[in-house]
Design an enzyme around this catalytic site. Structure first.
Site, PDB file in Angstrom:
ATOM      1  CG  LEU A  96      42.278  41.222  41.906  1.00 48.92           C
ATOM      2  CD1 LEU A  96      42.140  40.925  43.344  1.00 48.92           C
ATOM      3  CD2 LEU A  96      43.763  41.699  41.557  1.00 48.92           C
ATOM      4  CB  SER A 149      27.761  25.676  28.729  1.00 45.79           C
ATOM      5  OG  SER A 149      28.891  26.306  28.277  1.00 45.79           O
ATOM      6  CB  ILE A 198      37.271  37.109  25.452  1.00 52.06           C
ATOM      7  CG1 ILE A 198      37.953  37.085  26.757  1.00 52.06           C
ATOM      8  CG2 ILE A 198      38.309  37.698  24.414  1.00 52.06           C
ATOM      9  CD1 ILE A 198      39.074  36.317  27.137  1.00 52.06           C
ATOM     10  CE1 TYR A 226      40.886  27.190  30.387  1.00 53.76           C
ATOM     11  CE2 TYR A 226      42.699  28.229  31.833  1.00 53.76           C
ATOM     12  CZ  TYR A 226      41.756  28.059  30.547  1.00 53.76           C
ATOM     13  OH  TYR A 226      41.711  29.430  29.905  1.00 53.76           O
ATOM     14  CB  SER A 274      45.402  30.633  28.729  1.00 53.72           C
ATOM     15  OG  SER A 274      45.479  31.020  29.992  1.00 53.72           O
ATOM     16  CB  ALA A 275      49.591  33.790  30.194  1.00 50.53           C
ATOM     17  CE  LYS A 310      42.115  27.589  26.859  1.00 51.60           C
ATOM     18  NZ  LYS A 310      41.210  27.941  25.947  1.00 51.60           N
TER      19      LYS A 310
HETATM   20  P1  NAD Z   1      33.508  32.665  28.937  1.00 52.78           P
HETATM   21  O1  NAD Z   1      32.977  31.372  29.321  1.00 52.78           O
HETATM   22  O2  NAD Z   1      32.892  33.933  28.897  1.00 52.78           O
HETATM   23  O3  NAD Z   1      33.333  32.423  27.057  1.00 52.78           O
HETATM   24  C1  NAD Z   1      33.295  31.134  26.666  1.00 52.78           C
HETATM   25  C2  NAD Z   1      32.166  30.708  25.732  1.00 52.78           C
HETATM   26  O4  NAD Z   1      32.314  29.583  25.313  1.00 52.78           O
HETATM   27  C3  NAD Z   1      30.757  30.963  26.535  1.00 52.78           C
HETATM   28  O5  NAD Z   1      30.032  31.652  26.202  1.00 52.78           O
HETATM   29  C4  NAD Z   1      30.141  29.620  26.682  1.00 52.78           C
HETATM   30  O6  NAD Z   1      28.845  29.359  26.857  1.00 52.78           O
HETATM   31  C5  NAD Z   1      30.780  28.964  25.341  1.00 52.78           C
HETATM   32  N1  NAD Z   1      31.243  27.371  25.313  1.00 52.78           N
HETATM   33  C6  NAD Z   1      31.688  26.692  26.433  1.00 52.78           C
HETATM   34  N2  NAD Z   1      31.799  25.441  25.826  1.00 52.78           N
HETATM   35  C7  NAD Z   1      31.299  25.466  24.689  1.00 52.78           C
HETATM   36  C8  NAD Z   1      30.866  24.092  23.940  1.00 52.78           C
HETATM   37  N3  NAD Z   1      31.192  23.036  24.123  1.00 52.78           N
HETATM   38  N4  NAD Z   1      30.018  24.542  22.643  1.00 52.78           N
HETATM   39  C9  NAD Z   1      29.876  25.907  22.403  1.00 52.78           C
HETATM   40  N5  NAD Z   1      30.153  26.771  23.232  1.00 52.78           N
HETATM   41  C10 NAD Z   1      30.817  26.615  24.226  1.00 52.78           C
HETATM   42  O7  NAD Z   1      34.923  32.920  28.671  1.00 52.78           O
HETATM   43  P2  NAD Z   1      36.062  33.950  28.300  1.00 52.78           P
HETATM   44  O8  NAD Z   1      36.721  34.783  29.240  1.00 52.78           O
HETATM   45  O9  NAD Z   1      35.208  34.834  27.211  1.00 52.78           O
HETATM   46  O10 NAD Z   1      36.999  33.130  27.430  1.00 52.78           O
HETATM   47  C11 NAD Z   1      37.275  32.752  26.128  1.00 52.78           C
HETATM   48  C12 NAD Z   1      38.198  31.904  25.681  1.00 52.78           C
HETATM   49  O11 NAD Z   1      39.367  32.368  26.364  1.00 52.78           O
HETATM   50  C13 NAD Z   1      38.230  30.551  26.581  1.00 52.78           C
HETATM   51  O12 NAD Z   1      38.517  29.343  25.723  1.00 52.78           O
HETATM   52  C14 NAD Z   1      38.854  30.578  28.008  1.00 52.78           C
HETATM   53  O13 NAD Z   1      39.785  29.538  28.075  1.00 52.78           O
HETATM   54  C15 NAD Z   1      40.358  31.684  27.131  1.00 52.78           C
HETATM   55  N6  NAD Z   1      40.940  32.390  28.075  1.00 52.78           N
HETATM   56  C16 NAD Z   1      40.284  33.114  29.028  1.00 52.78           C
HETATM   57  C17 NAD Z   1      40.756  33.643  29.894  1.00 52.78           C
HETATM   58  C18 NAD Z   1      40.341  34.794  31.161  1.00 52.78           C
HETATM   59  O14 NAD Z   1      40.853  34.761  32.102  1.00 52.78           O
HETATM   60  N7  NAD Z   1      38.870  35.127  30.872  1.00 52.78           N
HETATM   61  C19 NAD Z   1      42.246  33.864  29.893  1.00 52.78           C
HETATM   62  C20 NAD Z   1      43.039  33.292  29.049  1.00 52.78           C
HETATM   63  C21 NAD Z   1      42.189  32.413  28.164  1.00 52.78           C
HETATM   64  C1  WQD Z   2      45.152  37.487  39.907  1.00 58.83           C
HETATM   65  C2  WQD Z   2      45.839  37.800  41.308  1.00 58.83           C
HETATM   66  C3  WQD Z   2      45.638  36.228  43.083  1.00 58.83           C
HETATM   67  C4  WQD Z   2      41.377  36.663  43.493  1.00 58.83           C
HETATM   68  C5  WQD Z   2      43.605  32.839  36.257  1.00 58.83           C
HETATM   69  C6  WQD Z   2      43.696  31.566  35.619  1.00 58.83           C
HETATM   70  C7  WQD Z   2      44.457  31.845  34.174  1.00 58.83           C
HETATM   71  C8  WQD Z   2      43.656  32.771  33.445  1.00 58.83           C
HETATM   72  C9  WQD Z   2      43.548  34.149  34.219  1.00 58.83           C
HETATM   73  C10 WQD Z   2      42.343  31.489  31.816  1.00 58.83           C
HETATM   74  C11 WQD Z   2      46.683  36.632  41.883  1.00 58.83           C
HETATM   75  C12 WQD Z   2      45.099  37.352  43.419  1.00 58.83           C
HETATM   76  C13 WQD Z   2      42.729  36.778  43.128  1.00 58.83           C
HETATM   77  C14 WQD Z   2      41.071  37.030  44.834  1.00 58.83           C
HETATM   78  C15 WQD Z   2      43.237  37.719  45.355  1.00 58.83           C
HETATM   79  N1  WQD Z   2      42.380  32.213  32.898  1.00 58.83           N
HETATM   80  N2  WQD Z   2      43.659  37.171  43.794  1.00 58.83           N
HETATM   81  N3  WQD Z   2      41.791  37.697  45.418  1.00 58.83           N
HETATM   82  O1  WQD Z   2      45.244  33.257  38.767  1.00 58.83           O
HETATM   83  O2  WQD Z   2      46.490  35.143  37.465  1.00 58.83           O
HETATM   84  O3  WQD Z   2      44.862  33.719  36.372  1.00 58.83           O
HETATM   85  O4  WQD Z   2      42.703  33.764  35.242  1.00 58.83           O
HETATM   86  O5  WQD Z   2      43.097  31.050  30.910  1.00 58.83           O
HETATM   87  O6  WQD Z   2      44.427  30.506  33.646  1.00 58.83           O
HETATM   88  O7  WQD Z   2      44.660  30.713  36.451  1.00 58.83           O
HETATM   89  O8  WQD Z   2      43.992  35.409  37.776  1.00 58.83           O
HETATM   90  O9  WQD Z   2      42.478  37.023  38.558  1.00 58.83           O
HETATM   91  O10 WQD Z   2      42.552  34.614  39.727  1.00 58.83           O
HETATM   92  O11 WQD Z   2      44.087  36.240  40.149  1.00 58.83           O
HETATM   93  O12 WQD Z   2      44.179  37.857  45.895  1.00 58.83           O
HETATM   94  O13 WQD Z   2      39.857  37.074  45.130  1.00 58.83           O
HETATM   95  O14 WQD Z   2      44.995  37.945  42.288  1.00 58.83           O
HETATM   96  O15 WQD Z   2      46.218  35.602  43.881  1.00 58.83           O
HETATM   97  O16 WQD Z   2      47.890  37.146  42.414  1.00 58.83           O
HETATM   98  P1  WQD Z   2      45.105  34.348  37.787  1.00 58.83           P
HETATM   99  P2  WQD Z   2      43.210  35.856  39.008  1.00 58.83           P
END
Ligand code: NAD
Ligand code: WQD
Length: 344
Positions: free
Chosen positions: A199, A34, A12, A148, A124-125, A152
């Protein structure tokens, strides 16, 4: 003025860097790599034609952060850096509390010392846990179900305490729903390590032939087709949401949470069929038992972000699938095996 992006090399973060640079902001990125590759930042430079400083450092390294704040005029921080694998957080909780919670505390200490009080945080949701009512709004009760999610929730609490203690702070807590998709250039996208947990990367890896079939986790949920329903949001829409939140924190005080989602829920099978349409062939899948800890339905009430940030998602699932697919096809091994690509 520079905007510091922690975790900017990640999925992101890299998309947000593109949108910030395109909108004319100057940025500085810190990431310990990382869970990412510096190649993503190289490509951000290529996409935008703009340059910026990158520090390979850990946000828990106070001295490194001190240097960054000392040497650059940081006006605000967008804080993505964190670990995000739910399963790993269950088996290694201390790693998550240390990295996510302690890292954020260190970041805030250094911000405070340097008089920087504007912060956009990646929440995060997941902080809503299982909700009785959907769509879920920002005033719903908060309840995390795994370490995790608790990081948050704890960070949200810490930032609320900080804002209450000092009215200089201005904080946006962005609660993302399910980010998917990739930049339309096909140059940056999500690059999971090993077997994908989520997914969409799982579907694209099945479709490209790296994995044999998708396991659909649960077909007996109380949803139209029995499979889980989520609010998938295009990562570029999400990135734009950060710019709107940044504008908000730069010109106001206090702390506010915002849902970033589309407000629409799609089931696992609807996502599979949307991909099949884009790819033009069937995606092998098997209906399996539920994944422990999963909830049935989650989608966002998005009115607050629209009203207060002037932001709403614009991209639908067809675009999400097309862009995820383009990224997967053009980068079958993500950022790996591309180290020969010329880096500046
Ligand atoms: P990502 O792992 O691709 O990006 C996170 C980045 O942070 C990575 O580049 C990693 O190397 C860096 N990082 C981790 N720990 C660090 C540290 N201690 N110091 C410096 N850098 C560090 O993940 P993303 O999907 O881009 O997510 C970004 C943020 O959004 C995260 O905080 C994650 O929890 C949150 N988030 C992600 C999702 C999702 O589904 N992708 C959903 C909700 C919230
Ligand atoms: C989506 C749907 C699964 C994989 C997770 C974290 C959440 C947030 C986003 C960071 C669900 C189904 C999945 C598979 C499947 N991250 N599924 N087969 O669980 O909504 O959220 O990522 O904050 O904290 O929990 O996302 O993409 O894993 O799953 O059927 O191989 O797909 O059961 O219904 P989720 P997901």
């Amino acid at each position: 003025m520079n905007i510091l992006i922690t975790g900017g090399a990640g999925y992101i973060g890299s998309h947000t860097c593109v949108e910030l640079l395109n909108a004319g902001y100057n940025i500085v990125v810190v990431d310990n790599l990382s869970n990412s590759s510096q190649l993503s930042l190289h490509r951000v430079r290529k996409i935008t034609g703009k340059d910026f400083l990158f520090y390979k450092a850990d946000i828990r390294d106070k001295n490194a952060l001190e240097t960054i704040f000392h040497d650059n005029q940081i006006g605000a921080v967008i804080h993505f850096a964190g670990l995000k694998a739910v399963g790993e957080s269950v088996s290694m909780p201390l790693k998550y509390y240390q990295n996510n919670v302690a890292g954020t505390v260190t970041l805030c200490e250094v911000m405070e010392k340097h008089g920087v009080f504007h912060l956009v945080f990646s929440s995060s949701a997941t902080v809503y846990g299982e909700q009785e009512c959907v769509p879920v709004n920002e005033d719903s009760t908060l309840h995390a179900t795994n370490p995790y999610g608790r990081t948050k929730l704890m960070i949200e609490d810490i930032l609320r305490d900080l804002s209450n203690s000092d009215s200089n702070w201005s904080v946006a807590l962005l609660r993302y729903f399910n980010p998917v998709g990739a930049h339309e250039s096909g140059r940056i996208g999500e690059d999971p390590n090993g077997l994908p947990n989520n997914l969409v990367p799982y579907i694209t890896q099945v479709a490209v032939g790296k994995l044999s079939e998708l396991q659909v986790f649960g077909s007996d949920y109380p949803t139209a087709d029995g499979t889980g329903v989520r609010d998938y949001i295009h990562v570029v829409d999400l990135a734009v949401g950060h710019i709107k939140a940044l504008d908000k924190v730069l010109f106001s005080k206090g702390i506010n949470a915002y849902n970033l989602g589309t407000g629409n829920g799609y089931s696992v099978l609807e996502m599979v069929h949307a991909f099949e349409e884009v790819i033009g062939r069937p995606i092998p899948y098997r209906l399996c038992v539920r994944r422990p800890g999963d909830i049935a339905i989650s989608y966002a009430d998005v009115r607050k972000a629209k009203l207060e940030l002037g932001w709403e998602a614009t991209k639908g699932i067809n675009e999400m699938c097309k862009d995820s697919w383009r990224w997967q096809v053009e980068n079958p091994n993500g950022y790996k095996e591309k180290y020969s690509e010329k880096m500046k």
